[in-house]
Motif scaffolding. Structure first.
Motif, PDB file in Angstrom:
ATOM      1  N   UNK A 145      44.238  46.139  24.213  1.00  0.00           N
ATOM      2  CA  UNK A 145      45.427  46.288  24.977  1.00  0.00           C
ATOM      3  C   UNK A 145      46.151  45.136  24.948  1.00  0.00           C
ATOM      4  N   UNK A 146      47.466  45.222  25.508  1.00  0.00           N
ATOM      5  CA  UNK A 146      48.089  43.911  25.750  1.00  0.00           C
ATOM      6  C   UNK A 146      48.692  43.592  27.283  1.00  0.00           C
ATOM      7  N   UNK A 147      47.761  43.705  27.961  1.00  0.00           N
ATOM      8  CA  UNK A 147      47.970  43.670  29.430  1.00  0.00           C
ATOM      9  C   UNK A 147      47.583  42.107  29.926  1.00  0.00           C
ATOM     10  N   UNK A 148      48.346  41.773  30.882  1.00  0.00           N
ATOM     11  CA  UNK A 148      47.919  40.273  31.288  1.00  0.00           C
ATOM     12  C   UNK A 148      46.605  40.428  31.988  1.00  0.00           C
ATOM     13  N   UNK A 149      45.602  39.233  31.801  1.00  0.00           N
ATOM     14  CA  UNK A 149      44.581  39.221  32.598  1.00  0.00           C
ATOM     15  C   UNK A 149      44.692  38.986  33.882  1.00  0.00           C
ATOM     16  N   UNK A 150      44.086  39.416  34.609  1.00  0.00           N
ATOM     17  CA  UNK A 150      44.103  39.740  36.144  1.00  0.00           C
ATOM     18  C   UNK A 150      42.861  38.841  36.906  1.00  0.00           C
ATOM     19  N   UNK A 151      42.982  38.234  38.034  1.00  0.00           N
ATOM     20  CA  UNK A 151      41.924  37.232  38.647  1.00  0.00           C
ATOM     21  C   UNK A 151      40.931  38.517  39.164  1.00  0.00           C
ATOM     22  N   UNK A 152      39.857  37.999  39.045  1.00  0.00           N
ATOM     23  CA  UNK A 152      38.500  38.807  39.337  1.00  0.00           C
ATOM     24  C   UNK A 152      38.296  39.049  41.007  1.00  0.00           C
ATOM     25  N   UNK A 153      38.048  40.097  41.438  1.00  0.00           N
ATOM     26  CA  UNK A 153      37.895  40.417  42.896  1.00  0.00           C
ATOM     27  C   UNK A 153      38.375  41.727  43.058  1.00  0.00           C
ATOM     28  N   UNK A 181      43.220  52.591  48.095  1.00  0.00           N
ATOM     29  CA  UNK A 181      42.011  52.352  47.089  1.00  0.00           C
ATOM     30  C   UNK A 181      41.824  50.927  47.156  1.00  0.00           C
ATOM     31  N   UNK A 182      40.588  50.543  46.787  1.00  0.00           N
ATOM     32  CA  UNK A 182      40.136  49.269  46.786  1.00  0.00           C
ATOM     33  C   UNK A 182      39.982  49.249  45.156  1.00  0.00           C
ATOM     34  N   UNK A 183      40.534  48.040  44.418  1.00  0.00           N
ATOM     35  CA  UNK A 183      40.241  47.983  42.980  1.00  0.00           C
ATOM     36  C   UNK A 183      39.541  46.702  42.772  1.00  0.00           C
ATOM     37  N   UNK A 184      38.421  46.841  42.071  1.00  0.00           N
ATOM     38  CA  UNK A 184      37.731  45.629  41.970  1.00  0.00           C
ATOM     39  C   UNK A 184      37.617  45.464  40.410  1.00  0.00           C
ATOM     40  N   UNK A 185      38.037  44.107  40.260  1.00  0.00           N
ATOM     41  CA  UNK A 185      38.272  43.634  38.826  1.00  0.00           C
ATOM     42  C   UNK A 185      37.062  42.685  38.479  1.00  0.00           C
ATOM     43  N   UNK A 186      36.140  42.955  37.472  1.00  0.00           N
ATOM     44  CA  UNK A 186      35.211  42.027  36.952  1.00  0.00           C
ATOM     45  C   UNK A 186      35.866  40.877  36.308  1.00  0.00           C
ATOM     46  N   UNK A 187      34.841  39.723  36.383  1.00  0.00           N
ATOM     47  CA  UNK A 187      35.117  38.642  35.660  1.00  0.00           C
ATOM     48  C   UNK A 187      35.769  38.734  34.361  1.00  0.00           C
ATOM     49  N   UNK A 188      35.147  39.722  33.533  1.00  0.00           N
ATOM     50  CA  UNK A 188      35.253  39.787  31.932  1.00  0.00           C
ATOM     51  C   UNK A 188      36.422  40.416  31.789  1.00  0.00           C
ATOM     52  N   UNK A 189      37.429  40.689  32.621  1.00  0.00           N
ATOM     53  CA  UNK A 189      38.631  41.368  32.178  1.00  0.00           C
ATOM     54  C   UNK A 189      39.613  40.603  31.909  1.00  0.00           C
ATOM     55  N   UNK A 190      39.936  40.756  30.500  1.00  0.00           N
ATOM     56  CA  UNK A 190      40.933  39.591  29.958  1.00  0.00           C
ATOM     57  C   UNK A 190      42.254  40.375  29.509  1.00  0.00           C
ATOM     58  N   UNK A 191      42.325  41.644  29.884  1.00  0.00           N
ATOM     59  CA  UNK A 191      43.638  42.600  29.655  1.00  0.00           C
ATOM     60  C   UNK A 191      43.589  43.018  28.058  1.00  0.00           C
ATOM     61  N   UNK A 192      42.681  42.605  27.406  1.00  0.00           N
ATOM     62  CA  UNK A 192      42.708  42.928  25.951  1.00  0.00           C
ATOM     63  C   UNK A 192      41.533  43.916  25.551  1.00  0.00           C
ATOM     64  N   UNK A 193      40.440  43.581  25.970  1.00  0.00           N
ATOM     65  CA  UNK A 193      39.381  44.706  25.608  1.00  0.00           C
ATOM     66  C   UNK A 193      39.097  45.750  26.978  1.00  0.00           C
ATOM     67  N   UNK A 194      39.019  46.957  26.347  1.00  0.00           N
ATOM     68  CA  UNK A 194      38.999  48.130  27.222  1.00  0.00           C
ATOM     69  C   UNK A 194      37.626  47.994  28.030  1.00  0.00           C
ATOM     70  N   UNK A 195      37.871  48.234  29.179  1.00  0.00           N
ATOM     71  CA  UNK A 195      36.451  48.343  30.247  1.00  0.00           C
ATOM     72  C   UNK A 195      36.325  49.551  30.739  1.00  0.00           C
ATOM     73  N   UNK A 196      34.929  49.907  31.119  1.00  0.00           N
ATOM     74  CA  UNK A 196      34.801  51.249  31.870  1.00  0.00           C
ATOM     75  C   UNK A 196      35.205  51.328  33.204  1.00  0.00           C
ATOM     76  N   UNK A 197      35.214  52.443  33.930  1.00  0.00           N
ATOM     77  CA  UNK A 197      35.663  52.736  35.176  1.00  0.00           C
ATOM     78  C   UNK A 197      34.876  53.390  35.969  1.00  0.00           C
ATOM     79  N   UNK A 198      34.434  52.890  37.289  1.00  0.00           N
ATOM     80  CA  UNK A 198      33.487  53.836  38.069  1.00  0.00           C
ATOM     81  C   UNK A 198      34.415  54.212  39.194  1.00  0.00           C
ATOM     82  N   UNK A 199      34.687  55.329  39.542  1.00  0.00           N
ATOM     83  CA  UNK A 199      35.046  55.900  40.835  1.00  0.00           C
ATOM     84  C   UNK A 199      33.956  55.979  41.801  1.00  0.00           C
ATOM     85  N   UNK A 200      34.154  55.158  43.039  1.00  0.00           N
ATOM     86  CA  UNK A 200      33.038  54.640  43.789  1.00  0.00           C
ATOM     87  C   UNK A 200      33.558  55.601  45.152  1.00  0.00           C
TER      88      UNK A 200
END
Length: 195
Positions: free
Chosen positions: A57-65, A80-99
């Motif tokens: 992707x080409x998104x901006x990285x976001x702060x974890x939390x 909803x609460x969105x939790x961003x993991x520290x690994x998120x860099x806006x480039x590599x796709x990450x899985x999503x868990x609906x809680x």
């Protein structure tokens, strides 16, 4: 075990059985279960394959939390609460868990009870913990016409996440407790192309 506890257990088992049967039982569901050598979301999240250009992707990285978010769905403002993991860099796709929380609970309590945000930080996936609608908050598993269209809300939420975050749309999962667990089953039946 008291008579009330037995009754609640029986009612719970009946509810689970009815939701398990809510998908069309005539469909070939052989590809839905775990297969030999399959891995879990956590195993997938820990794997670090080399991404192809289509997986970036080409998104901006976001702060974890955690962040509290809103989304308009139908005539309701949903939260909803969105939790961003520290690994998120806006480039590599990450899985999503609906809680998904249980009847009468809320997103804040569910995030604390499930401890999924802490696991997401270890394993590298997004956690999205939405609030149900109504008083008390709940998921409209039975699709009561006067209730919120929660399936539409989750579909719109996933659309929004795909437009704003670098998510792996092939690795979207749902989990919950009680009413939220039943709604996870409902989502798997109603949105099989997404969940």
């Amino acid at each position: 075990m008291t008579g009330r506890a037995r009754l609640l257990m029986v009612v719970g088992l009946v509810c689970v059985a009815s939701f398990l049967l809510s998908c069309d039982a005539g469909d070939d569901m052989s590809g839905l279960g775990p297969e030999a050598g399959s891995t879990s979301i956590l195993d997938d999240a820990n794997a670090v394959p080399t991404p192809t250009p289509d997986e970036l992707c080409g998104f901006a990285a976001l702060s974890a939390g955690d962040s509290a978010e809103k989304l308009r769905s139908g005539d309701l403002d949903r939260t909803y609460i969105l939790h961003i993991p520290p690994q998120y860099d806006g480039v590599a796709r990450l899985p999503v868990m609906l809680n998904l929380h249980g009847f009468g609970s809320n997103a804040r309590n569910q995030a604390a009870y499930s401890r999924l945000p802490a696991k997401a930080d270890e394993a590298g996936f997004f956690v999205v913990t939405p609030d149900g609608a109504g008083t008390p908050p709940q998921w409209n598993n039975a699709q009561i016409p006067s209730g919120a269209d929660d399936v539409a809300f989750i579909r719109e939420l996933l659309d929004h996440l795909e437009r704003t975050l670098c998510i792996d749309a092939s690795r979207i999962y749902a989990a919950g407790i009680s009413n939220g667990a039943a709604f996870s089953q409902r989502l798997a039946c109603a949105l099989p192309d997404r969940i």
